[in-house]
Design a protein around this motif. Structure first.
Motif, PDB file in Angstrom:
ATOM      1  N   VAL A   1      51.915  47.689  55.218  1.00 24.15           N
ATOM      2  CA  VAL A   1      50.904  47.805  56.345  1.00 24.15           C
ATOM      3  C   VAL A   1      51.962  47.131  57.485  1.00 24.15           C
ATOM      4  CG1 VAL A   1      48.796  46.760  57.320  1.00 24.15           C
ATOM      5  CG2 VAL A   1      49.034  47.238  54.762  1.00 24.15           C
ATOM      6  N   THR A   2      51.856  47.822  58.669  1.00 28.34           N
ATOM      7  CA  THR A   2      52.642  47.235  59.677  1.00 28.34           C
ATOM      8  C   THR A   2      51.811  47.219  60.793  1.00 28.34           C
ATOM      9  OG1 THR A   2      54.664  48.486  58.778  1.00 28.34           O
ATOM     10  CG2 THR A   2      54.762  47.811  61.144  1.00 28.34           C
ATOM     11  N   VAL A   3      51.633  45.994  61.629  1.00 29.70           N
ATOM     12  CA  VAL A   3      50.885  46.280  62.699  1.00 29.70           C
ATOM     13  C   VAL A   3      51.519  46.607  63.947  1.00 29.70           C
ATOM     14  CG1 VAL A   3      49.469  44.602  64.221  1.00 29.70           C
ATOM     15  CG2 VAL A   3      50.097  43.716  61.845  1.00 29.70           C
ATOM     16  N   LEU A   4      50.896  47.716  64.778  1.00 22.91           N
ATOM     17  CA  LEU A   4      51.613  48.191  65.719  1.00 22.91           C
ATOM     18  C   LEU A   4      50.753  47.660  66.992  1.00 22.91           C
ATOM     19  CD1 LEU A   4      52.288  51.607  64.385  1.00 22.91           C
ATOM     20  CD2 LEU A   4      54.021  49.951  64.481  1.00 22.91           C
ATOM     21  N   SER A   5      51.440  46.955  67.916  1.00 19.42           N
ATOM     22  CA  SER A   5      50.430  46.450  69.037  1.00 19.42           C
ATOM     23  C   SER A   5      50.344  47.768  70.149  1.00 19.42           C
ATOM     24  CB  SER A   5      51.290  45.434  69.776  1.00 19.42           C
ATOM     25  OG  SER A   5      50.599  45.176  71.158  1.00 19.42           O
ATOM     26  N   ASP A   6      49.225  47.824  70.558  1.00 16.10           N
ATOM     27  CA  ASP A   6      49.022  48.824  71.668  1.00 16.10           C
ATOM     28  C   ASP A   6      49.195  47.877  72.844  1.00 16.10           C
ATOM     29  OD1 ASP A   6      48.434  51.496  72.439  1.00 16.10           O
ATOM     30  OD2 ASP A   6      46.693  50.699  73.416  1.00 16.10           O
TER      31      ASP A   6
ATOM     32  N   SER B   1      44.105  41.104  72.532  1.00 14.94           N
ATOM     33  CA  SER B   1      45.158  42.004  71.723  1.00 14.94           C
ATOM     34  C   SER B   1      44.587  43.289  71.393  1.00 14.94           C
ATOM     35  CB  SER B   1      45.903  41.317  70.616  1.00 14.94           C
ATOM     36  OG  SER B   1      46.477  40.346  70.880  1.00 14.94           O
ATOM     37  N   VAL B   2      45.199  44.431  71.541  1.00 16.49           N
ATOM     38  CA  VAL B   2      44.699  45.669  70.785  1.00 16.49           C
ATOM     39  C   VAL B   2      45.875  45.987  69.967  1.00 16.49           C
ATOM     40  CG1 VAL B   2      44.295  48.009  71.460  1.00 16.49           C
ATOM     41  CG2 VAL B   2      43.478  46.337  73.064  1.00 16.49           C
ATOM     42  N   ASN B   3      45.348  46.089  68.724  1.00 14.96           N
ATOM     43  CA  ASN B   3      46.238  46.232  67.500  1.00 14.96           C
ATOM     44  C   ASN B   3      46.110  47.473  67.045  1.00 14.96           C
ATOM     45  OD1 ASN B   3      47.626  43.480  67.802  1.00 14.96           O
ATOM     46  ND2 ASN B   3      45.592  42.721  66.653  1.00 14.96           N
ATOM     47  N   THR B   4      46.819  48.219  66.100  1.00 14.63           N
ATOM     48  CA  THR B   4      46.710  49.503  65.265  1.00 14.63           C
ATOM     49  C   THR B   4      47.550  49.039  64.455  1.00 14.63           C
ATOM     50  OG1 THR B   4      48.335  50.898  66.013  1.00 14.63           O
ATOM     51  CG2 THR B   4      46.549  50.859  67.431  1.00 14.63           C
ATOM     52  N   PHE B   5      47.278  49.774  63.134  1.00 15.41           N
ATOM     53  CA  PHE B   5      47.848  49.501  61.894  1.00 15.41           C
ATOM     54  C   PHE B   5      48.533  50.792  61.086  1.00 15.41           C
ATOM     55  CE2 PHE B   5      44.862  46.271  62.810  1.00 15.41           C
ATOM     56  CZ  PHE B   5      45.639  45.077  62.248  1.00 15.41           C
ATOM     57  N   LEU B   6      50.021  50.894  60.871  1.00 17.58           N
ATOM     58  CA  LEU B   6      50.354  51.823  59.949  1.00 17.58           C
ATOM     59  C   LEU B   6      50.022  51.342  58.787  1.00 17.58           C
ATOM     60  CD1 LEU B   6      52.207  54.343  59.815  1.00 17.58           C
ATOM     61  CD2 LEU B   6      54.134  52.674  60.135  1.00 17.58           C
ATOM     62  N   VAL B   7      49.678  52.354  57.814  1.00 10.65           N
ATOM     63  CA  VAL B   7      49.574  52.058  56.289  1.00 10.65           C
ATOM     64  C   VAL B   7      50.183  53.103  55.666  1.00 10.65           C
ATOM     65  CG1 VAL B   7      47.912  52.066  54.402  1.00 10.65           C
ATOM     66  CG2 VAL B   7      47.248  51.174  56.757  1.00 10.65           C
ATOM     67  N   ARG B   8      51.304  52.709  54.666  1.00  9.69           N
ATOM     68  CA  ARG B   8      52.218  53.579  54.214  1.00  9.69           C
ATOM     69  C   ARG B   8      51.770  53.234  52.583  1.00  9.69           C
ATOM     70  NH1 ARG B   8      57.592  52.870  57.707  1.00  9.69           N
ATOM     71  NH2 ARG B   8      56.832  50.965  58.092  1.00  9.69           N
ATOM     72  N   SER B   9      51.162  54.424  51.908  1.00  8.04           N
ATOM     73  CA  SER B   9      50.734  54.171  50.540  1.00  8.04           C
ATOM     74  C   SER B   9      50.779  55.623  49.794  1.00  8.04           C
ATOM     75  CB  SER B   9      49.187  53.969  50.532  1.00  8.04           C
ATOM     76  OG  SER B   9      48.478  53.756  49.242  1.00  8.04           O
TER      77      SER B   9
ATOM     78  N   ALA C   1      42.439  41.107  59.060  1.00  6.79           N
ATOM     79  CA  ALA C   1      43.248  41.502  60.171  1.00  6.79           C
ATOM     80  C   ALA C   1      42.312  42.123  61.047  1.00  6.79           C
ATOM     81  CB  ALA C   1      44.261  42.696  59.906  1.00  6.79           C
ATOM     82  N   GLY C   2      42.586  42.291  62.259  1.00  6.02           N
ATOM     83  CA  GLY C   2      41.561  42.690  63.391  1.00  6.02           C
ATOM     84  C   GLY C   2      42.121  43.449  64.543  1.00  6.02           C
ATOM     85  N   MET C   3      41.651  44.400  65.127  1.00  3.99           N
ATOM     86  CA  MET C   3      41.945  44.937  66.298  1.00  3.99           C
ATOM     87  C   MET C   3      42.299  44.268  67.499  1.00  3.99           C
ATOM     88  SD  MET C   3      41.379  47.148  63.978  1.00  3.99           S
ATOM     89  CE  MET C   3      42.351  48.665  63.404  1.00  3.99           C
ATOM     90  N   HIS C   4      41.111  43.260  67.518  1.00  4.61           N
ATOM     91  CA  HIS C   4      41.342  42.113  68.593  1.00  4.61           C
ATOM     92  C   HIS C   4      41.652  40.703  68.226  1.00  4.61           C
ATOM     93  CE1 HIS C   4      40.262  45.575  70.789  1.00  4.61           C
ATOM     94  NE2 HIS C   4      39.038  45.749  70.399  1.00  4.61           N
ATOM     95  N   LEU C   5      42.200  40.545  67.126  1.00  2.00           N
ATOM     96  CA  LEU C   5      42.765  39.277  66.672  1.00  2.00           C
ATOM     97  C   LEU C   5      44.077  39.088  67.301  1.00  2.00           C
ATOM     98  CD1 LEU C   5      41.525  38.746  62.975  1.00  2.00           C
ATOM     99  CD2 LEU C   5      40.562  37.927  64.941  1.00  2.00           C
ATOM    100  N   HIS C   6      44.497  37.850  67.606  1.00  2.00           N
ATOM    101  CA  HIS C   6      45.695  37.969  68.535  1.00  2.00           C
ATOM    102  C   HIS C   6      46.990  38.280  67.649  1.00  2.00           C
ATOM    103  CE1 HIS C   6      43.584  35.781  71.311  1.00  2.00           C
ATOM    104  NE2 HIS C   6      43.196  34.793  70.647  1.00  2.00           N
ATOM    105  N   PHE C   7      47.586  39.272  68.273  1.00  2.00           N
ATOM    106  CA  PHE C   7      49.061  39.913  67.662  1.00  2.00           C
ATOM    107  C   PHE C   7      49.668  38.958  66.938  1.00  2.00           C
ATOM    108  CE2 PHE C   7      53.278  41.196  67.204  1.00  2.00           C
ATOM    109  CZ  PHE C   7      53.194  42.405  66.492  1.00  2.00           C
ATOM    110  N   PRO C   8      50.086  38.701  65.394  1.00  2.00           N
ATOM    111  CA  PRO C   8      49.958  40.275  64.815  1.00  2.00           C
ATOM    112  C   PRO C   8      48.330  40.357  64.043  1.00  2.00           C
ATOM    113  CG  PRO C   8      51.127  38.556  63.510  1.00  2.00           C
ATOM    114  CD  PRO C   8      50.921  37.851  64.883  1.00  2.00           C
ATOM    115  N   GLY C   9      47.545  39.325  64.346  1.00  2.00           N
ATOM    116  CA  GLY C   9      46.275  39.556  63.929  1.00  2.00           C
ATOM    117  C   GLY C   9      45.958  39.424  62.570  1.00  2.00           C
ATOM    118  N   PHE C  10      46.594  38.535  61.516  1.00  2.00           N
ATOM    119  CA  PHE C  10      46.427  38.239  60.283  1.00  2.00           C
ATOM    120  C   PHE C  10      45.792  36.703  60.331  1.00  2.00           C
ATOM    121  CE2 PHE C  10      50.157  41.112  59.688  1.00  2.00           C
ATOM    122  CZ  PHE C  10      49.417  42.272  58.952  1.00  2.00           C
ATOM    123  N   ALA C  11      44.745  36.826  59.495  1.00  2.00           N
ATOM    124  CA  ALA C  11      44.112  35.341  59.380  1.00  2.00           C
ATOM    125  C   ALA C  11      43.285  35.403  58.069  1.00  2.00           C
ATOM    126  CB  ALA C  11      43.055  35.304  60.585  1.00  2.00           C
ATOM    127  N   ARG C  12      42.703  34.446  57.931  1.00  2.00           N
ATOM    128  CA  ARG C  12      41.915  33.986  56.527  1.00  2.00           C
ATOM    129  C   ARG C  12      40.600  33.106  57.090  1.00  2.00           C
ATOM    130  NH1 ARG C  12      43.654  34.474  51.036  1.00  2.00           N
ATOM    131  NH2 ARG C  12      45.892  34.930  51.195  1.00  2.00           N
TER     132      ARG C  12
END
Ligand SMILES: [Zn+2]
Length: 282
Positions: A18-23, A56-64, A257-268
């Motif tokens: 999973v790669t966060v890509l910032s818009d 932040s505006v985040n998008t996510f690349l998923v390679r599976s 992870a969220g589209m509008h959590l501060h980049f890179p946007g991972f949290a618990r």
């Protein structure tokens, strides 16, 4: 922003990349918020946020399983120079737009779906199918709903959603819930829009919940989930979905992870003395 390095951030979820890509980001005004508590600025600052909020505006690349999906497409060239960075971020991780097999949309709003197509009506991801909840497209094509919307949203939301999806109309796959891509399960969280959806990515014993627009301003809506946004289609349902997602993330100790959590946007998400607390991690 245009001269800055593309912002990307990798993470592993079992066998899935999973790669966060910032818009990019946008500076918002609290005027978009509804149902605010007293002194919201002080609340935001107390939780470490800035005023006015920078979102932040985040998008996510998923390679599976040998396939590539993007979760959301950012805003294209529709929202000014601080946004529209997804194509550069994608290039920075060496993935061509034509190599994207699927676009999973959390919902259709300008900052999520205006990166689908260009102004000439061409697909920016020529080989991708668009995968989204079955209630989303009908809403944006509903003339009565469009007539009820405030004027500023008629073209910006309804008009642009129709325009963006048009080049993909013969390659749309709609879901209600369940697995929509290898290792990715759709969880409808309606309210922000009728088809608003979170995606749970899971592999082995690891998982990650990409929760879409569950929050727009984390320092405000985590401590006060009842705060809604003027562009929520159904604000009460949006607030209920928010609490449901918070509860799920906290009780299952799910990384989010969220589209509008501060980049890179991972949290618990945790709960302390009855209040939700979001702890960033990367
Ligand atoms: Zn958004």
């Amino acid at each position: 922003m245009t001269s800055a390095a593309a912002a990307t951030h990798p993470r592993r979820v079992g066998d899935i990349d999973v790669t966060v890509l910032s818009d990019g980001y946008l500076d918002a005004s609290l005027e978009v918020a509804r149902n605010l508590p007293p002194a919201p600025e002080a609340l935001i600052r107390r939780h470490g946020g800035r005023v006015p909020p920078r979102i932040s505006v985040n998008t996510f690349l998923v390679r599976s399983a040998g396939r590539r999906a993007l979760i959301d497409t950012g805003s294209g060239d529709s929202m000014g120079p601080t946004l529209g960075q997804l194509p550069r971020a994608l290039a920075a991780v060496g993935v061509a737009p034509g190599a994207i097999d699927a676009i999973l949309l959390t919902h259709m709003h300008p900052d999520h779906s205006n990166g689908l197509s260009d102004a000439a009506g061409r697909r920016l991801f020529p080989n991708a199918e668009v995968v989204l909840h079955e209630n989303e497209i009908p809403h944006w094509f509903d003339d009565a709903a469009m007539a009820r919307a405030i004027e500023s949203q008629r073209i910006r939301y309804f008009g642009q959603a129709r325009q963006q999806i048009a080049p993909y109309r013969d390659r749309v796959r709609e879901f209600r819930a369940g697995e929509v891509f290898p290792g990715v399960t759709a969880i409808p969280i309606p309210g922000h829009t009728p088809g608003h959806t979170a995606f749970l990515i899971a592999s082995g014993n690891e998982s990650l919940l990409v929760w879409g627009d569950t929050v727009h301003i984390p320092e405000l809506q985590v401590p006060r989930p009842e705060v809604t946004m003027m562009f929520d289609t159904d604000p009460d349902a949006a607030a209920r979905s928010r609490v449901r997602v918070f509860d799920m993330a906290a009780s299952e100790n799910l990384p989010v992870a969220g589209m509008h959590l501060h980049f890179p946007g991972f949290a618990r998400m945790t709960k302390s003395a009855g209040n939700f607390v979001l702890v960033s991690e990367s």
